[in-house]
Design an enzyme around this catalytic site. Structure first.
Site, mmCIF file in Angstrom:
data_model
loop_
_atom_site.group_PDB
_atom_site.id
_atom_site.type_symbol
_atom_site.label_atom_id
_atom_site.label_comp_id
_atom_site.label_asym_id
_atom_site.label_seq_id
_atom_site.Cartn_x
_atom_site.Cartn_y
_atom_site.Cartn_z
ATOM 1 N N ASP A 52 0.832 -1.208 0.000
ATOM 2 C CA ASP A 52 0.000 0.000 0.000
ATOM 3 C C ASP A 52 0.865 1.255 0.000
ATOM 4 O OD1 ASP A 52 0.926 -0.357 2.586
ATOM 5 O OD2 ASP A 52 -1.038 -0.741 3.456
ATOM 6 N N ASN A 69 -7.318 -3.401 14.854
ATOM 7 C CA ASN A 69 -8.711 -3.648 14.462
ATOM 8 C C ASN A 69 -8.829 -4.788 13.444
ATOM 9 O OD1 ASN A 69 -7.714 -2.528 12.149
ATOM 10 N ND2 ASN A 69 -9.127 -0.794 12.063
ATOM 11 N N HIS A 89 -7.139 -5.039 10.562
ATOM 12 C CA HIS A 89 -6.921 -4.709 9.141
ATOM 13 C C HIS A 89 -5.650 -5.370 8.614
ATOM 14 C CE1 HIS A 89 -4.617 -0.715 10.145
ATOM 15 N NE2 HIS A 89 -3.767 -1.697 10.014
ATOM 16 N N GLU A 92 -9.572 -1.800 5.859
ATOM 17 C CA GLU A 92 -10.147 -1.613 7.189
ATOM 18 C C GLU A 92 -11.391 -2.496 7.354
ATOM 19 O OE1 GLU A 92 -8.688 -0.001 9.455
ATOM 20 O OE2 GLU A 92 -7.593 1.697 8.641
HETATM 21 P P1 PGA Z 1 2.422 -2.033 12.834
HETATM 22 O O1 PGA Z 1 1.189 -1.897 11.849
HETATM 23 O O2 PGA Z 1 3.334 -3.038 12.188
HETATM 24 O O3 PGA Z 1 3.027 -0.651 12.847
HETATM 25 O O4 PGA Z 1 1.902 -2.485 14.146
HETATM 26 C C1 PGA Z 1 0.617 -3.036 11.330
HETATM 27 C C2 PGA Z 1 -0.630 -2.653 10.583
HETATM 28 O O5 PGA Z 1 -1.316 -1.715 11.015
HETATM 29 O O6 PGA Z 1 -0.943 -3.304 9.577
#
Ligand code: PGA
Length: 248
Positions: free
Chosen positions: A67, A136, A138, A143
């Site tokens: 992304d 959450n 995702h 999301e």
């Molecule tokens: P993080 O993010 O590796 O910074 O915990 C993971 C994500 O939100 O996909």
């Protein structure tokens, strides 16, 4: 689904890097899907160390990142492209021509998403996609509530995500409101998925993803439907699971 629990983040990172390095040795023209965020940083450090010790050659590897913010210039300090340059690409011998990103400055977004899907297909599909997981549930910027059938698409970031991202930007108004992301369909087409998580903050999402129902409300739960997923977590992220395997 294969679940592997390690003592700590360092062990998670070492093991994940080892899987990618061994795959690259077996198949030098490996197509990798890569992720940003704090989770894979340790894995990238292990990959850099292995490269510097002459243990692996990445020169024929192709990469696609999951992304990118929208809009954002590729050279912006907070772009995911810059993140990947700094955390991995500047330190290993991946051919720059084999590196693929969604472009955060295009005008025609639909065409850009189509271009990305076609580029993945032209490369023969993704062999191993690395994923982190949000609190959450995702994956990528998909999301909760994102339809599983979507390919690469533009998303409007939720207020909580914008707030969370704001810590990296000087001013609130600089934080991108949108992003481009591989969709769940794109992710599910990868031949192998590697989901990494560490820390207590991820424990509820890991439980919901592995033990809960498959639902668009918890995007990572879709991984239960994929034939080749390895989940690599530390003890803290695993502790709410119904069955916790022995620590490796
Ligand atoms: P993080 O993010 O590796 O910074 O915990 C993971 C994500 O939100 O996909």
């Amino acid at each position: 689904m294969k679940l592997q629990v390690f003592e700590n983040y360092e062990q998670v990172s070492k093991h994940a890097a080892q899987i990618l390095i061994e795959a690259c040795r077996r198949q030098p023209q490996l197509v990798l899907g890569l992720a940003t965020g704090s989770t894979p940083i340790g894995m990238y450090q292990e990959m850099i160390a292995a490269y510097q010790q002459g243990k692996v050659d990445f020169s024929r590897v192709t990469t696609f990142n999951l992304d990118e913010y929208y809009p954002i210039a590729p050279e912006h300090p907070q772009s995911f492209r810059r993140f990947m340059q700094e955390q991995l690409f500047d330190h290993v011998n991946i051919n720059p021509e084999g590196i693929h990103f969604l472009c955060g400055t295009v005008q025609d977004i639909e065409q850009e998403c189509r271009r990305y899907e076609e580029a993945i297909e032209a490369a023969g599909g993704i062999d191993i996609q690395v994923l982190g997981i949000g609190e959450n549930g995702h994956i990528g910027f998909n999301e909760p509530g994102t339809p599983f059938h979507l390919g690469t698409h533009k998303v409007k970031l939720t207020e909580t995500t914008i707030q969370a991202n704001s810590r990296f930007f000087e001013r609130m108004e600089d934080v991108p409101r949108f992003a481009l992301t591989m969709g769940i369909r794109t992710i599910m087409h990868s031949r192998k998925l590697l989901l990494l998580a560490n820390g207590e903050k991820k424990a509820a999402a890991i439980r919901a993803a592995l033990n809960g129902p498959v639902t668009e409300d918890l995007p990572a739960s879709v991984l239960q439907l994929h034939p080749d997923v390895t989940v690599i977590v530390d003890k803290a992220a695993a502790h709410l699971l119904e069955e916790v395997p022995d620590v490796l």
